[in-house]
Design a protein around this motif. Structure first.
Motif, PDB file in Angstrom:
ATOM      1  N   SER A  12     -11.551  -7.766  -1.064  1.00  0.00           N
ATOM      2  CA  SER A  12     -11.424  -6.406  -0.530  1.00  0.00           C
ATOM      3  C   SER A  12      -9.963  -6.069  -0.223  1.00  0.00           C
ATOM      4  CB  SER A  12     -12.276  -6.240   0.730  1.00  0.00           C
ATOM      5  OG  SER A  12     -11.783  -7.057   1.775  1.00  0.00           O
ATOM      6  N   ARG A  13      -9.130  -7.074  -0.026  1.00  0.00           N
ATOM      7  CA  ARG A  13      -7.705  -6.844   0.240  1.00  0.00           C
ATOM      8  C   ARG A  13      -6.983  -6.284  -0.975  1.00  0.00           C
ATOM      9  NH1 ARG A  13      -5.517 -11.126   4.280  1.00  0.00           N
ATOM     10  NH2 ARG A  13      -3.786 -11.254   2.828  1.00  0.00           N
ATOM     11  N   PRO A  23       0.495   1.769  -5.585  1.00  0.00           N
ATOM     12  CA  PRO A  23       1.184   1.021  -6.634  1.00  0.00           C
ATOM     13  C   PRO A  23       1.028  -0.486  -6.503  1.00  0.00           C
ATOM     14  CG  PRO A  23       2.629   2.694  -5.716  1.00  0.00           C
ATOM     15  CD  PRO A  23       1.399   2.658  -4.869  1.00  0.00           C
ATOM     16  N   ASP A  24       1.009  -1.023  -5.279  1.00  0.00           N
ATOM     17  CA  ASP A  24       0.880  -2.468  -5.102  1.00  0.00           C
ATOM     18  C   ASP A  24      -0.455  -2.974  -5.627  1.00  0.00           C
ATOM     19  OD1 ASP A  24      -0.247  -0.942  -2.983  1.00  0.00           O
ATOM     20  OD2 ASP A  24      -0.350  -2.719  -1.712  1.00  0.00           O
ATOM     21  N   ARG A  25      -1.517  -2.286  -5.313  1.00  0.00           N
ATOM     22  CA  ARG A  25      -2.840  -2.708  -5.779  1.00  0.00           C
ATOM     23  C   ARG A  25      -3.020  -2.438  -7.273  1.00  0.00           C
ATOM     24  NH1 ARG A  25      -6.626  -1.246  -0.567  1.00  0.00           N
ATOM     25  NH2 ARG A  25      -5.531  -2.649   0.847  1.00  0.00           N
ATOM     26  N   SER A  26      -2.380  -1.389  -7.769  1.00  0.00           N
ATOM     27  CA  SER A  26      -2.440  -1.118  -9.212  1.00  0.00           C
ATOM     28  C   SER A  26      -1.739  -2.219  -9.997  1.00  0.00           C
ATOM     29  CB  SER A  26      -1.807   0.238  -9.522  1.00  0.00           C
ATOM     30  OG  SER A  26      -2.524   1.267  -8.886  1.00  0.00           O
ATOM     31  N   GLY A  76      -7.026 -12.012  -3.122  1.00  0.00           N
ATOM     32  CA  GLY A  76      -6.772 -11.474  -1.801  1.00  0.00           C
ATOM     33  C   GLY A  76      -5.307 -11.330  -1.438  1.00  0.00           C
ATOM     34  N   LEU A  77      -4.420 -11.346  -2.441  1.00  0.00           N
ATOM     35  CA  LEU A  77      -2.992 -11.189  -2.166  1.00  0.00           C
ATOM     36  C   LEU A  77      -2.720  -9.774  -1.676  1.00  0.00           C
ATOM     37  CD1 LEU A  77      -0.042 -12.225  -2.319  1.00  0.00           C
ATOM     38  CD2 LEU A  77      -0.002 -11.365  -4.661  1.00  0.00           C
ATOM     39  N   MET A  78      -1.910  -9.663  -0.624  1.00  0.00           N
ATOM     40  CA  MET A  78      -1.472  -8.350  -0.147  1.00  0.00           C
ATOM     41  C   MET A  78       0.036  -8.260  -0.287  1.00  0.00           C
ATOM     42  SD  MET A  78      -3.767  -7.539   3.229  1.00  0.00           S
ATOM     43  CE  MET A  78      -2.893  -6.029   3.521  1.00  0.00           C
ATOM     44  N   ASN A  96      -5.449 -15.111  -0.170  1.00  0.00           N
ATOM     45  CA  ASN A  96      -5.287 -14.315   1.053  1.00  0.00           C
ATOM     46  C   ASN A  96      -3.900 -14.395   1.666  1.00  0.00           C
ATOM     47  OD1 ASN A  96      -8.041 -13.664   0.783  1.00  0.00           O
ATOM     48  ND2 ASN A  96      -8.607 -15.517   1.880  1.00  0.00           N
ATOM     49  N   CYS A  97      -2.887 -14.429   0.831  1.00  0.00           N
ATOM     50  CA  CYS A  97      -1.505 -14.449   1.320  1.00  0.00           C
ATOM     51  C   CYS A  97      -0.993 -13.028   1.530  1.00  0.00           C
ATOM     52  CB  CYS A  97      -0.597 -15.189   0.336  1.00  0.00           C
ATOM     53  SG  CYS A  97      -0.888 -16.957   0.301  1.00  0.00           S
ATOM     54  N   LEU A  98       0.060 -12.905   2.309  1.00  0.00           N
ATOM     55  CA  LEU A  98       0.737 -11.635   2.561  1.00  0.00           C
ATOM     56  C   LEU A  98       2.200 -11.827   2.219  1.00  0.00           C
ATOM     57  CD1 LEU A  98       0.993  -8.765   3.841  1.00  0.00           C
ATOM     58  CD2 LEU A  98       1.415  -9.928   6.013  1.00  0.00           C
ATOM     59  N   ILE A  99       2.716 -11.003   1.304  1.00  0.00           N
ATOM     60  CA  ILE A  99       4.120 -11.076   0.907  1.00  0.00           C
ATOM     61  C   ILE A  99       4.729  -9.697   1.098  1.00  0.00           C
ATOM     62  CG2 ILE A  99       5.722 -11.531  -0.980  1.00  0.00           C
ATOM     63  CD1 ILE A  99       3.656 -13.415  -2.186  1.00  0.00           C
TER      64      ILE A  99
END
Length: 172
Positions: A12-13, A23-26, A76-78, A96-99
């Protein structure tokens, strides 16, 4: 001890609702599409891969990110602000990382960085060489990390120093 629930990707992230400018999710969607069609094979998938490559080039230009289309990225990368993110193709990113923006994962003589699950990387951080970042670790903004970071620890500074996790361990 890390459970399967902690390392399972939270898809879902990465979800991008239709008609929403994200743009990030695209960019992540083009990477996922390419990798899915590469695994399938066949003539239809070959066309779909080419379409994914064109979309990846477009979204890379829009975001200013240099994330290889074949990079091993856990689900799950954000990347809420993808501007200036540079990831070497041999770097591995766990689930599930966040960058954040301006982060570099660079290959050196001794290899490429490997991120565990739930790693948070602050803006402008540089991870250099064949280092391993443990699960639930945090990398501070503008840190230059050239050594392994244990699970749950925080790395800050130039060069980064490790601050162990002082939070109490939950008991069952």
């Amino acid at each position: 001890m890390v459970t399967d629930a902690e390392t399972a990707p939270d898809w879902s992230r990465e979800h991008r609702p239709r008609g929403v400018w994200s743009p990030d999710r695209s960019l992540l969607k083009t990477i996922r599409d390419y990798q899915r069609h590469r695994a399938r094979g066949g003539p239809v998938s070959a066309i779909a891969r080419r379409w994914a490559v064109l979309r990846h080039r477009f979204w890379s230009a829009v975001t200013g990110a240099d994330i290889p289309i074949n990079a091993p990225i856990g689900g799950g990368l954000m990347i809420p602000h993808p501007n200036g993110i540079v990831i070497h193709p041999a770097s591995t990113i766990g689930p599930n990382c966040l960058i954040l923006q301006q982060v570099t994962l660079a290959r050196m003589i001794n290899g490429s960085p490997t991120l565990g699950a739930h790693v948070d990387i602050g803006a402008g951080a540089k991870l250099l060489g064949g280092i391993h970042i443990g699960d639930h670790a945090r990398i501070g903004a503008n840190a230059v990390v050239m050594q392994d970071v244990p699970a749950g620890a925080t790395a800050v500074g130039i060069p980064a120093r490790i601050i162990p996790d002082k939070r109490p361990v939950p008991r069952p």
